[in-house]
Design a protein around this motif. Structure first.
Motif, PDB file in Angstrom:
ATOM      1  N   ILE A 114       0.859  -1.179   0.000  1.00 15.89           N
ATOM      2  CA  ILE A 114       0.000   0.000   0.000  1.00 15.89           C
ATOM      3  C   ILE A 114       0.897   1.231   0.000  1.00 15.89           C
ATOM      4  CG2 ILE A 114      -1.641   1.339   1.371  1.00 15.89           C
ATOM      5  CD1 ILE A 114      -2.909  -1.262   2.253  1.00 15.89           C
ATOM      6  N   ASN A 115       0.578   2.179  -0.862  1.00 18.97           N
ATOM      7  CA  ASN A 115       1.337   3.422  -0.937  1.00 18.97           C
ATOM      8  C   ASN A 115       1.080   4.236   0.323  1.00 18.97           C
ATOM      9  OD1 ASN A 115       1.660   6.370  -1.564  1.00 18.97           O
ATOM     10  ND2 ASN A 115       2.447   5.500  -3.471  1.00 18.97           N
ATOM     11  N   ARG A 116       2.133   4.546   1.056  1.00 21.67           N
ATOM     12  CA  ARG A 116       2.007   5.232   2.339  1.00 21.67           C
ATOM     13  C   ARG A 116       1.365   6.608   2.198  1.00 21.67           C
ATOM     14  NH1 ARG A 116       7.964   4.793   4.536  1.00 21.67           N
ATOM     15  NH2 ARG A 116       7.132   6.247   6.039  1.00 21.67           N
ATOM     16  N   LYS A 117       1.743   7.350   1.161  1.00 23.72           N
ATOM     17  CA  LYS A 117       1.183   8.690   0.959  1.00 23.72           C
ATOM     18  C   LYS A 117      -0.295   8.624   0.603  1.00 23.72           C
ATOM     19  CE  LYS A 117       5.502  10.869  -0.367  1.00 23.72           C
ATOM     20  NZ  LYS A 117       6.252  11.523  -1.425  1.00 23.72           N
ATOM     21  N   LYS A 118      -0.644   7.676  -0.272  1.00 27.74           N
ATOM     22  CA  LYS A 118      -2.053   7.526  -0.658  1.00 27.74           C
ATOM     23  C   LYS A 118      -2.904   7.095   0.534  1.00 27.74           C
ATOM     24  CE  LYS A 118      -1.150   6.410  -5.493  1.00 27.74           C
ATOM     25  NZ  LYS A 118      -1.266   5.373  -6.529  1.00 27.74           N
ATOM     26  N   LEU A 119      -2.343   6.226   1.373  1.00 26.26           N
ATOM     27  CA  LEU A 119      -3.050   5.790   2.575  1.00 26.26           C
ATOM     28  C   LEU A 119      -3.287   6.971   3.504  1.00 26.26           C
ATOM     29  CD1 LEU A 119      -4.223   3.615   4.452  1.00 26.26           C
ATOM     30  CD2 LEU A 119      -1.886   3.213   5.281  1.00 26.26           C
ATOM     31  N   CYS A 146       1.638  -6.530   2.237  1.00 22.48           N
ATOM     32  CA  CYS A 146       0.472  -7.204   2.815  1.00 22.48           C
ATOM     33  C   CYS A 146      -0.222  -7.993   1.711  1.00 22.48           C
ATOM     34  CB  CYS A 146      -0.478  -6.197   3.454  1.00 22.48           C
ATOM     35  SG  CYS A 146      -1.119  -4.963   2.316  1.00 22.48           S
ATOM     36  N   ASN A 147      -1.201  -8.788   2.098  1.00 22.53           N
ATOM     37  CA  ASN A 147      -1.908  -9.596   1.103  1.00 22.53           C
ATOM     38  C   ASN A 147      -3.143  -8.854   0.586  1.00 22.53           C
ATOM     39  OD1 ASN A 147      -4.003  -9.997   2.988  1.00 22.53           O
ATOM     40  ND2 ASN A 147      -3.049 -11.846   3.776  1.00 22.53           N
ATOM     41  N   LYS A 198      -9.671  -4.950   3.036  1.00 23.31           N
ATOM     42  CA  LYS A 198     -10.229  -4.508   4.312  1.00 23.31           C
ATOM     43  C   LYS A 198      -9.938  -3.030   4.557  1.00 23.31           C
ATOM     44  CE  LYS A 198     -10.217  -8.927   6.741  1.00 23.31           C
ATOM     45  NZ  LYS A 198      -9.698  -9.685   7.887  1.00 23.31           N
ATOM     46  N   ILE A 199      -8.715  -2.616   4.257  1.00 14.55           N
ATOM     47  CA  ILE A 199      -8.347  -1.215   4.462  1.00 14.55           C
ATOM     48  C   ILE A 199      -9.094  -0.317   3.489  1.00 14.55           C
ATOM     49  CG2 ILE A 199      -6.457   0.445   4.238  1.00 14.55           C
ATOM     50  CD1 ILE A 199      -4.663  -1.623   5.560  1.00 14.55           C
ATOM     51  N   SER A 200      -9.169  -0.712   2.233  1.00 11.91           N
ATOM     52  CA  SER A 200      -9.867   0.125   1.254  1.00 11.91           C
ATOM     53  C   SER A 200     -11.354   0.234   1.575  1.00 11.91           C
ATOM     54  CB  SER A 200      -9.652  -0.394  -0.171  1.00 11.91           C
ATOM     55  OG  SER A 200     -10.213  -1.666  -0.342  1.00 11.91           O
ATOM     56  N   LYS A 201     -11.955  -0.848   2.032  1.00 11.19           N
ATOM     57  CA  LYS A 201     -13.368  -0.804   2.414  1.00 11.19           C
ATOM     58  C   LYS A 201     -13.577   0.125   3.606  1.00 11.19           C
ATOM     59  CE  LYS A 201     -17.298  -3.680   3.634  1.00 11.19           C
ATOM     60  NZ  LYS A 201     -17.777  -5.025   3.942  1.00 11.19           N
ATOM     61  N   ALA A 202     -12.688   0.042   4.596  1.00  6.84           N
ATOM     62  CA  ALA A 202     -12.793   0.901   5.775  1.00  6.84           C
ATOM     63  C   ALA A 202     -12.652   2.373   5.399  1.00  6.84           C
ATOM     64  CB  ALA A 202     -11.738   0.508   6.801  1.00  6.84           C
ATOM     65  N   LEU A 203     -11.846   2.647   4.373  1.00  5.05           N
ATOM     66  CA  LEU A 203     -11.627   4.029   3.941  1.00  5.05           C
ATOM     67  C   LEU A 203     -12.633   4.485   2.884  1.00  5.05           C
ATOM     68  CD1 LEU A 203      -7.741   3.964   3.691  1.00  5.05           C
ATOM     69  CD2 LEU A 203      -9.101   5.237   5.356  1.00  5.05           C
ATOM     70  N   PRO A 252      -9.455  -0.474  -3.929  1.00  6.69           N
ATOM     71  CA  PRO A 252      -8.087  -0.933  -3.638  1.00  6.69           C
ATOM     72  C   PRO A 252      -7.041  -0.312  -4.558  1.00  6.69           C
ATOM     73  CG  PRO A 252      -9.583  -2.791  -3.587  1.00  6.69           C
ATOM     74  CD  PRO A 252     -10.371  -1.605  -4.075  1.00  6.69           C
ATOM     75  N   GLU A 253      -7.387  -0.121  -5.840  1.00  6.82           N
ATOM     76  CA  GLU A 253      -6.448   0.450  -6.811  1.00  6.82           C
ATOM     77  C   GLU A 253      -6.017   1.867  -6.444  1.00  6.82           C
ATOM     78  OE1 GLU A 253      -9.592  -0.727  -7.814  1.00  6.82           O
ATOM     79  OE2 GLU A 253      -8.823  -2.732  -8.230  1.00  6.82           O
TER      80      GLU A 253
END
Length: 63
Positions: free
Chosen positions: A3-8, A42-43, A49-54, A58-59
């Motif tokens: 996961i791109n840290r800046k995008k996250l 990560c897998n 899960k992270i993209s759904k929470a945000l 995912p892309e």
């Protein structure tokens, strides 16, 4: 997968979400979220899960 840290960070800022809230909404451990924020891989399931929470695709957050 990484996961791109800046995008996250930007996605979290857009949602006005702190790490603890991301942990709760994603169902992941704080350790896992911290590792991802530090640039660890990560897998696909974790990315989803992270993209759904945000509320993003995912892309939008992967490198």
């Amino acid at each position: 997968m990484r996961i791109n840290r800046k995008k996250l960070l930007l996605a979290m800022l857009d949602q006005d979400m702190k790490v603890g809230q991301l942990v709760e909404k994603s169902g992941l451990s704080r350790c896992t979220v911290s590792a991802i924020r530090s640039g660890k891989t990560c897998n696909l399931e974790t990315v989803q899960k992270i993209s759904k929470a945000l509320g993003v695709e995912p892309e939008e957050i992967i490198e």
